[in-house]
Design an enzyme around this catalytic site. Structure first.
Site, PDB file in Angstrom:
ATOM      1  CE1 TYR A 183       0.383  -9.280   1.530  1.00 61.89           C
ATOM      2  CE2 TYR A 183       2.231  -7.849   0.990  1.00 61.89           C
ATOM      3  CZ  TYR A 183       0.882  -8.119   0.959  1.00 61.89           C
ATOM      4  OH  TYR A 183       0.031  -7.235   0.346  1.00 61.89           O
ATOM      5  CE  LYS A 207      -1.666  -7.571   4.198  1.00 61.99           C
ATOM      6  NZ  LYS A 207      -1.173  -6.346   3.533  1.00 61.99           N
ATOM      7  CB  ILE A 262      -1.933  -6.184   7.812  1.00 58.07           C
ATOM      8  CG1 ILE A 262      -1.122  -6.736   8.988  1.00 58.07           C
ATOM      9  CG2 ILE A 262      -1.163  -5.047   7.136  1.00 58.07           C
ATOM     10  CD1 ILE A 262       0.218  -7.345   8.598  1.00 58.07           C
ATOM     11  CB  THR A 309      -0.944  -0.009   1.219  1.00 56.19           C
ATOM     12  OG1 THR A 309      -1.685  -1.239   1.212  1.00 56.19           O
ATOM     13  CG2 THR A 309      -1.907   1.146   1.214  1.00 56.19           C
TER      14      THR A 309
END
Length: 285
Positions: free
Chosen positions: A133, A161, A201, A46
């Site tokens: 991730y 995540k 998250i 992001t």
């Protein structure tokens, strides 16, 4: 593991006149700290890190860490050559970070054995805990359940995540219990929490942050109906936030609130006029 729980905001990187807007970044960090988030992620997807030079990345981390005032901060680090990533990993080790968020090697599509070796190499070398991730739609490779469970045995891998979109993977990780499972698919966070996930998250938590925190706290306290109602109120925003590639809709809404300029770095572009009108309608109500 206890640090990896609750609502984490994967910070956007604000820009002004083509440069990182550190004043706006400080304001955002203060806003989320006051809203009760559990932690912040800097230089995640992001945050558009692929468009930031290493000098800019260092400056972003310095700003976030100073403004966080002790709130846990995780830094994102991605790549497909572990040997090339190790110097940066050691450099990040000199900072007071809570962890390092690392996706699987992208583009090269390694085998599961190669993925296991990749994360093990980084976890062995990292002064900070690793957060895996798992986001196959960006990396091009899945982390299969046996691979995830093998990585869970590493003493320096503490959380994941979870963006795999796989109920089987989520259930396996939650039942195993060695890794904190943080929802990364914002529309799946309620399901994730009810299964036993430890938080999220969530890019969408840039906006209406207190409501995300309240939804999470209600679920944690066993107030299911309250948590579900709070989450359902957020669903229209969560759906709208991904009508165009992240973080364009998030940045538009933050700019609409006067917090940042509506600026991204190519190849990312601001939302279209049509999407902007839809967001205006959503937030006008």
């Amino acid at each position: 593991m206890a640090v990896f729980t609750g609502i984490w905001v994967p910070l956007i990187t604000p820009f002004a006149q083509g440069e990182v807007d550190h004043a706006a970044l400080r304001r955002l960090v203060a806003r989320y700290r006051q809203a009760g988030v559990a932690g912040l992620v800097a230089l995640g997807t992001t945050g558009e890190p692929s468009t930031l030079s290493e000098v800019e990345q260092d400056a972003v981390l310095a700003t976030v860490l100073a403004a966080a005032e002790g709130l846990p901060v995780v830094a994102g680090l991605s790549g497909n050559d572990p040997a090339a990533m190790l110097p940066r990993l050691r450099q990040l080790g000199t900072l007071p970070l809570a962890g390092i968020l690392v996706p699987a090697p992208y583009y090269v599509r390694p085998s599961q054995a190669g993925i296991l070796q990749f994360f093990t190499t980084l976890a062995d070398a990292s002064p900070h805990p690793l957060v895996i991730y798992d986001i196959p739609y960006r990396t091009g490779v899945r982390l299969e359940i046996p691979t995830l469970l093998a990585l869970a045995a590493h003493p320096n891998i503490k959380a994941v995540k979870d963006c795999a979109g796989s109920l089987d993977s989520t259930l396996a990780l939650v039942r195993d219990g060695r890794l904190a499972v943080l929802a990364g698919d914002d529309l799946q966070m309620f399901n994730n929490w009810c299964l036993g996930g430890q938080g999220a998250i969530a890019a969408t938590a840039h906006v209406r942050t207190e409501e995300f925190v309240a939804a999470w706290r209600a679920i944690q306290a066993g107030r299911l109906a309250e948590g579900r109602a709070a989450y359902l109120r957020l669903v229209p925003w969560i759906q709208a936030a991904f009508m165009e590639p992240n973080p364009a809709p998030v940045k538009y809404v933050l700019a609409r609130e006067g917090l940042i300029q509506n600026a991204l770095r190519p190849p990312m572009l601001p939302v279209s006029a049509e999407s902007a009108a839809r967001l205006d309608t959503l937030f006008a109500s």
